[in-house]
Design a protein around this motif. Sequence first.
Motif, PDB file in Angstrom:
ATOM      1  N   VAL A 149       0.587  -0.996   0.052  1.00  0.00           N
ATOM      2  CA  VAL A 149      -0.150  -0.223  -0.003  1.00  0.00           C
ATOM      3  C   VAL A 149       1.114   0.968   0.479  1.00  0.00           C
ATOM      4  CG1 VAL A 149      -1.717   1.429   1.419  1.00  0.00           C
ATOM      5  CG2 VAL A 149      -1.506  -1.299   0.909  1.00  0.00           C
ATOM      6  N   VAL A 150       0.571   2.423  -1.178  1.00  0.00           N
ATOM      7  CA  VAL A 150       1.658   3.029  -0.780  1.00  0.00           C
ATOM      8  C   VAL A 150       1.249   4.550  -0.389  1.00  0.00           C
ATOM      9  CG1 VAL A 150       3.339   5.060  -2.516  1.00  0.00           C
ATOM     10  CG2 VAL A 150       3.081   2.318  -3.217  1.00  0.00           C
ATOM     11  N   SER A 151       1.168   5.427   0.592  1.00  0.00           N
ATOM     12  CA  SER A 151       0.598   6.138   0.192  1.00  0.00           C
ATOM     13  C   SER A 151       0.979   7.435   1.108  1.00  0.00           C
ATOM     14  CB  SER A 151      -1.099   5.301   1.683  1.00  0.00           C
ATOM     15  OG  SER A 151      -1.362   6.961   2.059  1.00  0.00           O
ATOM     16  N   HIS A 152       0.594   7.963   2.420  1.00  0.00           N
ATOM     17  CA  HIS A 152       1.507   9.521   2.475  1.00  0.00           C
ATOM     18  C   HIS A 152       1.368   9.124   3.777  1.00  0.00           C
ATOM     19  CE1 HIS A 152      -0.227  11.262  -1.441  1.00  0.00           C
ATOM     20  NE2 HIS A 152      -1.591  10.390  -0.787  1.00  0.00           N
ATOM     21  N   GLY A 153       2.125  10.137   4.884  1.00  0.00           N
ATOM     22  CA  GLY A 153       3.432  10.410   5.813  1.00  0.00           C
ATOM     23  C   GLY A 153       1.744   9.625   6.862  1.00  0.00           C
ATOM     24  N   SER A 154       1.012  10.648   7.507  1.00  0.00           N
ATOM     25  CA  SER A 154       0.079  10.818   8.772  1.00  0.00           C
ATOM     26  C   SER A 154      -0.925   9.582   8.170  1.00  0.00           C
ATOM     27  CB  SER A 154      -0.664  12.138   8.133  1.00  0.00           C
ATOM     28  OG  SER A 154      -0.233  12.856   9.274  1.00  0.00           O
ATOM     29  N   ALA A 155      -1.899   9.513   6.641  1.00  0.00           N
ATOM     30  CA  ALA A 155      -2.555   8.260   6.496  1.00  0.00           C
ATOM     31  C   ALA A 155      -1.602   7.772   6.505  1.00  0.00           C
ATOM     32  CB  ALA A 155      -2.969   8.836   4.678  1.00  0.00           C
ATOM     33  N   SER A 156      -0.366   6.924   6.398  1.00  0.00           N
ATOM     34  CA  SER A 156       0.056   5.785   6.711  1.00  0.00           C
ATOM     35  C   SER A 156       0.139   5.614   8.461  1.00  0.00           C
ATOM     36  CB  SER A 156       1.599   5.477   6.179  1.00  0.00           C
ATOM     37  OG  SER A 156       1.473   5.195   4.027  1.00  0.00           O
ATOM     38  N   SER A 157       0.158   6.130   8.770  1.00  0.00           N
ATOM     39  CA  SER A 157       0.483   6.492  10.458  1.00  0.00           C
ATOM     40  C   SER A 157      -1.261   5.720  10.919  1.00  0.00           C
ATOM     41  CB  SER A 157       0.650   7.606  10.776  1.00  0.00           C
ATOM     42  OG  SER A 157       0.490   7.377  12.223  1.00  0.00           O
ATOM     43  N   TYR A 158      -2.145   6.543  10.375  1.00  0.00           N
ATOM     44  CA  TYR A 158      -3.446   5.695  10.863  1.00  0.00           C
ATOM     45  C   TYR A 158      -4.307   4.667  10.029  1.00  0.00           C
ATOM     46  CZ  TYR A 158      -4.465  10.722  12.565  1.00  0.00           C
ATOM     47  OH  TYR A 158      -3.970  11.744  13.741  1.00  0.00           O
ATOM     48  N   LEU A 159      -3.009   4.069   8.888  1.00  0.00           N
ATOM     49  CA  LEU A 159      -3.177   3.124   8.722  1.00  0.00           C
ATOM     50  C   LEU A 159      -2.424   1.873   9.807  1.00  0.00           C
ATOM     51  CD1 LEU A 159      -2.762   3.104   4.449  1.00  0.00           C
ATOM     52  CD2 LEU A 159      -5.028   3.230   5.995  1.00  0.00           C
ATOM     53  N   ILE A 160      -1.086   1.813  10.148  1.00  0.00           N
ATOM     54  CA  ILE A 160      -1.230   1.272  11.461  1.00  0.00           C
ATOM     55  C   ILE A 160      -2.183   1.504  12.092  1.00  0.00           C
ATOM     56  CG2 ILE A 160       0.772   0.437  12.795  1.00  0.00           C
ATOM     57  CD1 ILE A 160       2.546   2.505  10.360  1.00  0.00           C
ATOM     58  N   LEU A 161      -2.406   2.140  12.490  1.00  0.00           N
ATOM     59  CA  LEU A 161      -3.405   2.102  13.624  1.00  0.00           C
ATOM     60  C   LEU A 161      -4.698   1.102  13.818  1.00  0.00           C
ATOM     61  CD1 LEU A 161      -3.159   5.521  15.167  1.00  0.00           C
ATOM     62  CD2 LEU A 161      -2.660   3.345  16.089  1.00  0.00           C
ATOM     63  N   ALA A 162      -5.453   1.136  12.124  1.00  0.00           N
ATOM     64  CA  ALA A 162      -6.341   0.215  12.222  1.00  0.00           C
ATOM     65  C   ALA A 162      -5.680  -1.107  11.743  1.00  0.00           C
ATOM     66  CB  ALA A 162      -6.685   1.053  10.322  1.00  0.00           C
ATOM     67  N   TRP A 163      -4.772  -1.437  11.260  1.00  0.00           N
ATOM     68  CA  TRP A 163      -4.309  -2.712  11.321  1.00  0.00           C
ATOM     69  C   TRP A 163      -4.274  -3.196  12.598  1.00  0.00           C
ATOM     70  CZ3 TRP A 163      -3.042  -6.687   8.121  1.00  0.00           C
ATOM     71  CH2 TRP A 163      -1.898  -8.075   8.888  1.00  0.00           C
ATOM     72  N   LEU A 164      -3.468  -2.954  13.960  1.00  0.00           N
ATOM     73  CA  LEU A 164      -3.732  -2.692  14.921  1.00  0.00           C
ATOM     74  C   LEU A 164      -5.461  -3.405  15.665  1.00  0.00           C
ATOM     75  CD1 LEU A 164      -0.152  -0.465  16.537  1.00  0.00           C
ATOM     76  CD2 LEU A 164      -0.681  -3.102  15.390  1.00  0.00           C
ATOM     77  N   GLY A 165      -6.219  -2.551  15.060  1.00  0.00           N
ATOM     78  CA  GLY A 165      -7.884  -2.326  15.454  1.00  0.00           C
ATOM     79  C   GLY A 165      -8.106  -1.482  16.642  1.00  0.00           C
ATOM     80  N   MET A 166      -7.558  -0.647  16.331  1.00  0.00           N
ATOM     81  CA  MET A 166      -7.376   0.553  17.453  1.00  0.00           C
ATOM     82  C   MET A 166      -9.255   0.993  17.090  1.00  0.00           C
ATOM     83  SD  MET A 166      -5.062   0.458  19.291  1.00  0.00           S
ATOM     84  CE  MET A 166      -4.668   2.485  20.394  1.00  0.00           C
TER      85      MET A 166
END
Length: 208
Positions: free
Chosen positions: A149-166
Amino acid sequence: MRTLYLVTHPEAQHHVDDVVGGWHDSALTERGRQQAERIADVLADRIGPQPVEIYSSDLRRTTETAERIARRFNVEVRTDPRLRERSNGDADGRPQSWLAERRIPLPESGDRLAHHDGPANAETRLQLVERLYPALADILTQPSENQIVVSHGSASSYLILAWLGMPMRSTDLGFFPLTSGSITTLHHNDTHHSHQVLSLNETQHLSS
């Protein structure tokens, strides 16, 4: 098992010009294109001949990055506007100093996700996560064991949180400061059914 590689686009023209990114559709610089090739080298070496799917924000700096990666795997890029960076509204494309003079600072407490930064038509962080979470959920419905998945800095940060189930509402405090051109490796373990972060913000390839 599934491995998800999050890539933040490398150097783009708005970085050099010191203007606000967001939805401003800047292209990669020559240096950024070289960095994108190094990212492709790393991913091609790690994934090898295994099947892979590649997803990208639809902005030029991300699609240019994704297309360079996709050529290594001989696959198509699937673009999704939900993977864009947060819109700064009327500030996008303007000098960073213009935004700094008008930005309303994010409060330490309260409804931080719904906070509006000031510029007209800007997205709140809540609007950002409300599109990023479903975008990732749709990607994870696909059966591929290797996804980029190629995205942007802030967006990718929130994608990590989504991945972790937050939960979405908990993202007002969680954040990962990611470098442009970084690679973060996420992994689903079938034995423990855990969502793992194997590496975060890898940047060694940028200086090679």
